[in-house]
Write a protein that holds these residues in place. Structure first.
Motif, short mmCIF file in Angstrom:
data_model
loop_
_atom_site.label_atom_id
_atom_site.label_comp_id
_atom_site.label_asym_id
_atom_site.label_seq_id
_atom_site.Cartn_x
_atom_site.Cartn_y
_atom_site.Cartn_z
N GLU A 18 0.82 -1.21 0.00
CA GLU A 18 0.00 0.00 0.00
C GLU A 18 0.85 1.26 0.00
OE1 GLU A 18 -3.13 -0.21 2.89
OE2 GLU A 18 -3.97 -2.01 1.96
N ALA A 19 2.01 1.23 0.64
CA ALA A 19 2.91 2.39 0.62
C ALA A 19 3.44 2.62 -0.79
CB ALA A 19 4.06 2.18 1.60
N ASN A 20 3.77 1.55 -1.49
CA ASN A 20 4.24 1.69 -2.88
C ASN A 20 3.15 2.26 -3.77
OD1 ASN A 20 7.07 0.59 -3.54
ND2 ASN A 20 6.29 -0.80 -2.00
N PHE A 25 0.89 7.69 -6.52
CA PHE A 25 -0.11 8.75 -6.66
C PHE A 25 0.23 9.97 -5.80
CE2 PHE A 25 -2.21 4.77 -7.73
CZ PHE A 25 -2.74 5.08 -8.97
N ALA A 26 1.48 10.04 -5.39
CA ALA A 26 1.92 11.13 -4.52
C ALA A 26 2.09 12.43 -5.30
CB ALA A 26 3.23 10.74 -3.86
N PRO A 27 2.08 13.55 -4.60
CA PRO A 27 2.30 14.84 -5.26
C PRO A 27 3.74 14.97 -5.77
CG PRO A 27 2.16 15.12 -2.87
CD PRO A 27 1.83 13.69 -3.17
N PRO A 28 3.99 15.96 -6.63
CA PRO A 28 5.32 16.11 -7.24
C PRO A 28 6.48 16.19 -6.24
CG PRO A 28 3.76 17.56 -8.32
CD PRO A 28 3.04 16.96 -7.13
N GLU A 29 6.26 16.70 -5.05
CA GLU A 29 7.39 16.80 -4.09
C GLU A 29 7.90 15.43 -3.64
OE1 GLU A 29 3.99 17.83 -1.01
OE2 GLU A 29 4.29 18.25 -3.12
N ALA A 30 7.18 14.36 -3.97
CA ALA A 30 7.64 13.01 -3.65
C ALA A 30 8.73 12.55 -4.61
CB ALA A 30 6.47 12.03 -3.69
N PHE A 35 11.69 6.99 0.91
CA PHE A 35 10.77 6.83 2.02
C PHE A 35 11.09 5.60 2.84
CE2 PHE A 35 8.14 8.96 -1.27
CZ PHE A 35 7.97 10.17 -0.60
N ASN A 36 11.00 5.75 4.14
CA ASN A 36 11.16 4.63 5.05
C ASN A 36 9.77 4.07 5.32
OD1 ASN A 36 12.15 2.80 6.84
ND2 ASN A 36 12.63 4.26 8.44
N VAL A 37 9.47 2.90 4.79
CA VAL A 37 8.17 2.26 4.99
C VAL A 37 8.30 1.38 6.22
CG1 VAL A 37 6.42 0.75 4.00
CG2 VAL A 37 7.67 2.34 2.53
N ALA A 78 11.47 5.41 11.27
CA ALA A 78 10.67 6.63 11.26
C ALA A 78 9.96 6.76 9.92
CB ALA A 78 11.56 7.84 11.52
N ASN A 79 8.65 6.85 9.94
CA ASN A 79 7.89 6.90 8.69
C ASN A 79 7.21 8.25 8.47
OD1 ASN A 79 5.77 6.85 10.50
ND2 ASN A 79 5.21 4.74 10.11
N THR A 80 7.67 9.28 9.13
CA THR A 80 7.00 10.58 9.03
C THR A 80 7.06 11.20 7.64
OG1 THR A 80 8.99 11.63 9.92
CG2 THR A 80 7.23 11.16 11.48
N LEU A 81 8.14 10.99 6.89
CA LEU A 81 8.24 11.59 5.56
C LEU A 81 7.16 11.03 4.63
CD1 LEU A 81 9.81 13.58 3.80
CD2 LEU A 81 11.28 11.68 3.12
N ILE A 82 7.01 9.71 4.58
CA ILE A 82 5.98 9.13 3.71
C ILE A 82 4.58 9.48 4.22
CG2 ILE A 82 5.91 6.85 4.79
CD1 ILE A 82 5.60 5.71 1.89
N GLN A 83 4.42 9.61 5.52
CA GLN A 83 3.12 10.02 6.05
C GLN A 83 2.78 11.44 5.61
OE1 GLN A 83 2.27 9.49 10.23
NE2 GLN A 83 3.32 7.52 10.29
#
Length: 105
Positions: A18-20, A25-30, A35-37, A78-83
């Motif tokens: 689901e993270a992948n 579908f993430a915004p351009p800043e991704a 990302f640490n899943v 830490a998963n804050t960036l992907i969140q």
């Protein structure tokens, strides 16, 4: 049964899939981000053994071995960036993932 304890490990495949998908579908800043899943929590080997015993109705007993050079006490991804960027959050508990894995095998 016995389990020799030396390090911590965990993985939840459904959350990783689901993270992948969320990153697709993430915004351009991704773009270009790494990302640490991760579940965002640490699970000890004692808790893993306890969960296996509960699911399998077994009585695995830990054997405490001396620490080895390089062993770490605790790890937690830490998963804050992907969140923040992808709006992804882990949905599945460690216990649910472990139960599904045991059922599969």
């Amino acid at each position: 049964a016995e389990a020799k304890l030396a390090s911590d490990k965990k993985a939840k495949v459904k959350d990783v899939v689901e993270a992948n998908i969320a990153s697709c579908f993430a915004p351009p800043e991704a773009n270009g981000q790494i990302f640490n899943v991760a579940g965002g929590t640490s699970i000890s080997l004692l808790n893993i053994i306890h969960a296996i015993n509960k699911i399998q109705k077994t009585k695995i007993q830990p054997i405490f071995a001396p620490r080895r050079q390089g062993d770490v006490d605790k790890t937690c991804g830490a998963n804050t960036l992907i969140q923040n960027i992808c709006r992804w959050r882990p949905k599945y508990s460690f216990e649910d993932g472990l139960k599904k894995t045991i059922e599969y095998f």
